[in-house]
Design an enzyme around this catalytic site. Sequence first.
Site, PDB file in Angstrom:
ATOM      1  N   GLN A 236      69.066  15.427   1.974  1.00 25.15           N
ATOM      2  CA  GLN A 236      70.347  15.830   1.405  1.00 25.15           C
ATOM      3  C   GLN A 236      70.901  16.997   2.205  1.00 25.15           C
ATOM      4  OE1 GLN A 236      71.005  18.276  -2.316  1.00 25.15           O
ATOM      5  NE2 GLN A 236      71.529  16.253  -3.124  1.00 25.15           N
TER       6      GLN A 236
ATOM      7  N   TYR B 285      78.178  22.803  -6.099  1.00 23.55           N
ATOM      8  CA  TYR B 285      78.106  23.226  -4.705  1.00 23.55           C
ATOM      9  C   TYR B 285      79.475  23.013  -4.053  1.00 23.55           C
ATOM     10  CZ  TYR B 285      73.107  23.586  -5.503  1.00 23.55           C
ATOM     11  OH  TYR B 285      71.883  23.946  -5.986  1.00 23.55           O
TER      12      TYR B 285
ATOM     13  N   CYS C 156      59.403  24.110 -12.947  1.00 23.29           N
ATOM     14  CA  CYS C 156      60.322  23.576 -11.935  1.00 23.29           C
ATOM     15  C   CYS C 156      61.617  24.378 -11.907  1.00 23.29           C
ATOM     16  CB  CYS C 156      60.564  22.096 -12.186  1.00 23.29           C
ATOM     17  SG  CYS C 156      61.031  21.682 -13.883  1.00 23.29           S
TER      18      CYS C 156
ATOM     19  N   CYS D 103      54.361  23.147 -12.283  1.00 18.19           N
ATOM     20  CA  CYS D 103      54.570  22.172 -13.356  1.00 18.19           C
ATOM     21  C   CYS D 103      53.651  22.483 -14.521  1.00 18.19           C
ATOM     22  CB  CYS D 103      54.305  20.761 -12.831  1.00 18.19           C
ATOM     23  SG  CYS D 103      54.473  19.466 -14.083  1.00 18.19           S
TER      24      CYS D 103
ATOM     25  N   LYS E 278      61.199  17.792 -30.051  1.00 20.11           N
ATOM     26  CA  LYS E 278      60.102  18.221 -29.180  1.00 20.11           C
ATOM     27  C   LYS E 278      59.053  17.117 -28.996  1.00 20.11           C
ATOM     28  CE  LYS E 278      61.594  22.400 -28.414  1.00 20.11           C
ATOM     29  NZ  LYS E 278      62.980  22.091 -28.690  1.00 20.11           N
TER      30      LYS E 278
END
Length: 672
Positions: free
Chosen positions: A104, A175, A350, A363, A431
């Site tokens: 990207q 962006y 993350c 993580c 949750k």
Amino acid sequence: MNQYPEIFKPLTIKRMTLKNRVIMPPMGTNFANMDGSFNNEHIEYYRQRAKGGTGLITLENACVDFPMGTNGTTQLRIDNDQYIPGLWKFNETMHAYGACTSVQINHAGASAYGLRLEGNQPVSASNIPSKKGNAVPRPLEKEEILAIVKKYGEAANRAQRAGFDCIEIHAGHSYLVSQFLSPLYNVRTDEFGGSPENRARFAKLIVEEVRQAVGPFFPICLRFSADEMLEGGNTLEETMDLLSYFADEVDILNVSAALNDSIQYQIDQMNLADGWRSYMAKAVKERFGKVTVTSGNIRSPKVANDILARGDADLLAMGRGLIAEPNWVNKVAQNQEHLLRKCISCNIGCADHRIAKSRPVRCTVNPDVIHEDAYKEEQIKHDLQMVVIGGGTTALEAATSAAEIGATVTLFEEKPYLGGLAREIARLPDKKRIDDYVTYLEARAKECPSLTIHLNTRADLATIQQLNPDLVVNATGAKPLLPPISGLHETLALPDRQVYSIFDLLHNMEDFQEFEGKHIAVIGGGAVGLDVVEYYAERGAASVSIVEMQPALGKDLDMITRISMLDIIEKHGVNVYTNTALTEVTNDHFKVMRDGEEMAIPFDLGFVCLGMKADNPLMEQLTAFGAETGATIANIGDSKLARRIYEGAREARDILTTVHQVDAQKNMQEQF
């Protein structure tokens, strides 16, 4: 025959053929070197996902214009030929596993990382910050815009020379290209602003420049925010109108969503359903007839297969899901769905690490995102007896990890079920994903023949002594913090009380199903208190109030959860009392002190959620036992200090260091 055939169908896009429909989208990691180059751990992180069967690995966003376009504390660069060797090495590594690759390319614009701008003001379409509270950018001049367009083309040419199979242009998520497309950021009055055609002009020039750079046979992907999910921002229909000006030369449309100020719909909050965004990809596909990508909490193979079978999208982007489970594709292909370590969308290691705290990506459910199962290669050499006290996620991770390297492990859990607080919190509807982690740990434990689990068994010293352990790991968890506030303990002891702790709610969910007309008051603005607020506010309680001593709610939460909680509070008109202290508890109201004045907060149901505290009743005896017998004693997780699942999982995996130390001691004893 695999029960999810759509996932494993190859797909050819120009000269690139993907072996399956699962792609890893670009996700910043903060792994890169400060100069924008790769290091070995960075490549190893991606290698695990290629090895795990992923069809297309999209390298995280690479900067096309340093320093003005930089994003993140450390970021890969592609603005100079000196980065090609590292990118080539990356591609060699990925291709060895049959994965295709993309990169990207991006300019952050007003979202540029301030400390890397060397004192320069960030640039954008206009002078509007890309996020509330961010720096004010300056509008780009036309000559600067055209120069940046050329940099995209140069970056695409480098990507092709570096061995990538595809190139992705980032046109979303606040962006620079997004800042031109969105009316929330772009208030220009020249040919780059105003009408949809003008706002699309910058993107159109970039796509044309990239196509000229890579030629007609090289796939171009475009990632964009299909719905900006903000009032006054582009809707799905408006975004598709914008795409009509520049999508012709694009081969793959990567359909994402949201901007910085709606980031909980970009980096999806926990309670959003698997594949919730696929309707957006379907609309884009129907209008443009291009290969489309969808994303959004895709964890279930069945949901993934159904999205493809319905034709909603052609490719599935699993971002955080592949951080949590690099082997997602291989496990599904090998009918090991029960062993999938599904992402629980907690966003702690993350998004919060990278964006909010400038840390490298980690993580909650995967203790080692870089080396994955490498720990299993170092097996212990001696018979080692290990006892684990507790059956929560920390205990299970420690027990299974130790058993997987050869220890004989006995685990005691006093409840009739495993999972501890994680399983209990997962009873809250919003949750429920947390339960996926417990389910995975249970399945993994069943694969360990040297691990024995005793439920409904409260460990005591006599039982532990009989096992003659070399190592005892205490992971008994935490209990609610209930300080000596006037009336609190007396009210909690009433037979017909209306005041409860979080465990009262979690252990008796069937008794807390009435919402309409109920007035709820919650003491404590941390994670637990906000969970209760979410439960009642989202289900139509007449009113919800929350009291917090600190000046802000949710200070202990990750950025995505905190933003989503504050959104719920605003949407449902929750009464917020910050800088407010609880002084007394009665059965129908809380007395609090705010700005030196006492006030009463009445309720039908009151919840005291002042956090958790370590619960380790055996530690004194265990310490003495260790001193007497030479056994190693470890206290980990919430029983050491009440925190999150993330910290417990890390400490649980780190217990392997202790296991190896005990093994080494046995080796020394044998020699002498």
